[in-house]
Scaffold this motif. Structure first.
Motif, PDB file in Angstrom:
ATOM      1  N   SER A  89       0.825  -1.214   0.000  1.00 55.51           N
ATOM      2  CA  SER A  89       0.000   0.000   0.000  1.00 55.51           C
ATOM      3  C   SER A  89       0.858   1.262   0.000  1.00 55.51           C
ATOM      4  CB  SER A  89      -0.973  -0.005   1.175  1.00 55.51           C
ATOM      5  OG  SER A  89      -0.284   0.145   2.394  1.00 55.51           O
ATOM      6  N   LYS A  90       2.110   1.162   0.457  1.00 56.71           N
ATOM      7  CA  LYS A  90       3.024   2.315   0.380  1.00 56.71           C
ATOM      8  C   LYS A  90       3.260   2.737  -1.065  1.00 56.71           C
ATOM      9  CE  LYS A  90       5.602   1.023   4.505  1.00 56.71           C
ATOM     10  NZ  LYS A  90       6.893   0.595   5.037  1.00 56.71           N
ATOM     11  N   ASN A  92       0.849   2.299  -3.343  1.00 59.96           N
ATOM     12  CA  ASN A  92      -0.512   2.369  -3.880  1.00 59.96           C
ATOM     13  C   ASN A  92      -0.879   1.119  -4.676  1.00 59.96           C
ATOM     14  OD1 ASN A  92      -1.145   4.922  -2.798  1.00 59.96           O
ATOM     15  ND2 ASN A  92       0.011   5.900  -4.444  1.00 59.96           N
ATOM     16  N   SER A  94      -2.828  -2.393  -4.480  1.00 59.48           N
ATOM     17  CA  SER A  94      -3.823  -3.063  -3.649  1.00 59.48           C
ATOM     18  C   SER A  94      -3.872  -4.571  -3.881  1.00 59.48           C
ATOM     19  CB  SER A  94      -5.207  -2.466  -3.914  1.00 59.48           C
ATOM     20  OG  SER A  94      -5.540  -2.618  -5.271  1.00 59.48           O
ATOM     21  N   THR A 107       0.171  -0.990 -12.830  1.00 60.34           N
ATOM     22  CA  THR A 107      -0.014  -0.807 -11.388  1.00 60.34           C
ATOM     23  C   THR A 107       1.269  -0.374 -10.699  1.00 60.34           C
ATOM     24  OG1 THR A 107      -1.777  -2.450 -11.353  1.00 60.34           O
ATOM     25  CG2 THR A 107      -0.717  -1.949  -9.252  1.00 60.34           C
TER      26      THR A 107
END
Length: 129
Positions: A89-90, A92, A94, A107
Motif C-alpha cells: 500500500s506504500k 498504492n 492493492s 499498477t
C-alpha cells in the motif's frame, strides 16, 4: 509400452516453454523499464519462473510468473518474500496478483503507463499517414 520418455519430454518442454514465455514478457515490456531479466538464481520449472524488474521510477521488483498469472513477491531481486498488503500500500498497490504483464506494469509503474500510451499514440499517428 513405456510412456516414461514421453512424460519426461513433455515436462522438459514445459520448463523451456515457461522460461520462453518469461523471456517473451521481458522483451514485451523492455521499452518501458530500466531493467528486466528472468532470474537465474531462483528456481525455474514447469510451474513457476521469476522476473527481476527495475521500473523507470527506480523501484526494483521480483515477480513470480505461474499458471495464475503474475505475483509481486519482493522488492529485492532474486528474493521471495511474503509481501504484506501494508507494505504494498506504500506504493498504492492493492493487489499482489495480476492476470497480465500489462496490468502488473500499469499498477507498479506510472511511467511505464505513460510510455506505453505514448508508444500507442505514435503508432496510431503512423497509421493515419
Amino acid at each position: 509400452m513405456d510412456h516414461s520418455l514421453e512424460f519426461n519430454d513433455f515436462y522438459e518442454n514445459r520448463d523451456i516453454s515457461l522460461e520462453n514465455e518469461a523471456e517473451k514478457y521481458c522483451r514485451e515490456i523492455n521499452f518501458g523499464v530500466k531493467f528486466v531479466k528472468v532470474s537465474d538464481k531462483l528456481d525455474k520449472n514447469n510451474s513457476v519462473c521469476y522476473l527481476n524488474i527495475t521500473t523507470l521510477e527506480n523501484q526494483n521488483w521480483c515477480i513470480e510468473l505461474n499458471n495464475q498469472g503474475f505475483s509481486i513477491v519482493s522488492n529485492i531481486f532474486d528474493k521471495k518474500d511474503d509481501m504484506s498488503r501494508d507494505y504494498l500500500s506504500k506504493f498504492n498497490i492493492s493487489s499482489k496478483q495480476f492476470e497480465t504483464i500489462e496490468s502488473l506494469m500499469f499498477t507498479i509503474s506510472p511511467l511505464y503507463s505513460q510510455r506505453f500510451n505514448e508508444m500507442v499514440s505514435e503508432k496510431l499517428k503512423k497509421l493515419q499517414r
